[in-house]
Write an enzyme that holds these catalytic residues in place. Sequence first.
Site, short mmCIF file in Angstrom:
data_model
loop_
_atom_site.label_atom_id
_atom_site.label_comp_id
_atom_site.label_asym_id
_atom_site.label_seq_id
_atom_site.Cartn_x
_atom_site.Cartn_y
_atom_site.Cartn_z
N LYS A 191 0.83 -1.20 0.00
CA LYS A 191 0.00 0.00 0.00
C LYS A 191 0.87 1.25 0.00
CE LYS A 191 -1.87 -1.69 3.65
NZ LYS A 191 -2.68 -1.98 4.85
N GLY A 236 -7.66 2.85 11.03
CA GLY A 236 -8.32 1.61 10.63
C GLY A 236 -8.47 1.41 9.13
N THR A 237 -7.84 2.25 8.31
CA THR A 237 -7.99 2.08 6.87
C THR A 237 -7.38 0.77 6.38
OG1 THR A 237 -6.03 3.48 6.58
CG2 THR A 237 -8.17 4.52 6.26
N GLY A 238 -6.26 0.34 6.98
CA GLY A 238 -5.65 -0.92 6.58
C GLY A 238 -6.54 -2.10 6.90
N CYS A 239 -7.16 -2.09 8.09
CA CYS A 239 -8.09 -3.15 8.47
C CYS A 239 -9.27 -3.20 7.51
CB CYS A 239 -8.60 -2.91 9.89
SG CYS A 239 -7.33 -2.81 11.17
N THR A 256 -7.92 8.57 9.34
CA THR A 256 -7.43 7.38 8.63
C THR A 256 -7.27 6.17 9.54
OG1 THR A 256 -5.15 8.09 8.97
CG2 THR A 256 -6.23 8.79 6.94
#
Length: 268
Positions: free
Chosen positions: A173, A206-209, A204
């Site tokens: 990412k 928790g965007t990866g989760c 932002t």
Amino acid sequence: MKTALSIAGTDPSGGAGIQADLKTMTMNGVFAMSAITALVAQNTTGVKEIVEMSPAFLEAQIDAVFEDIPPDAVKIGMAASCGLIEKIAERLSFYQAKNIVVDPVMVATSGDRLIDQKAADMLNICLLPLAAVATPNIPEAEILSGMAIRSREDIEAAAKRIGSACGCAVLLKGGHNINDANDFLYAEGTGTWFYGTRIDNPNTHGTGCTLSSAIAANLAKGFDLSTSIRRAKGYLSGALGAMLNLGRGRGPMQHNFNLTGEYEKEAE
């Protein structure tokens, strides 16, 4: 209805971890289930305390799911110790789990380090080889690849190094001020860029989760990997674009994705 399992830690503020995974999977049209690796006292500003589950109790949770409602996809998030990582790998291998998405949670959005190097090495050895795709961000990819990432060329090299070593696809990412949140997928010897436009939203956490859970949900529904990534990125872009303002915390990262996911091409 297709099913998906999240194996991850909690977030009482609801923006990341198990809570974010369950919301995302539900909104992406699958029946969401969970096995908790750790109770995490965190919010949008940082991690305050972590209480890990025992490997035996994690095993009991995973068994309870697979013995009753076998998932069509599995997302793995925070697993901070060697014992937990080994147990997850052992149980998923036992059940021949499919469509495994590993989000190697090592560094929180706030910058807090969540895993030591020994556990990171174990993740490389045990979990990534089981994955359909791993979704590290740049700090996590630096840990997994053992190299600094400062440019577009570094992103491509790190994704290839991780994918070649572990035998899985890698979606590295972008963001972190290196590019305009373009993401690079290395899969089966081929590199593909997914281009995005930065969305000016400081929320932002928790965007990866969210991204990894949306990918898992789409894989569960039968979409191929590239399509699942495009659909997941579109879902996350919609969430960021809605500009919902929660709390006083402001994470340092701005993670942004193309709404349609149409702009992609194979790397040279």
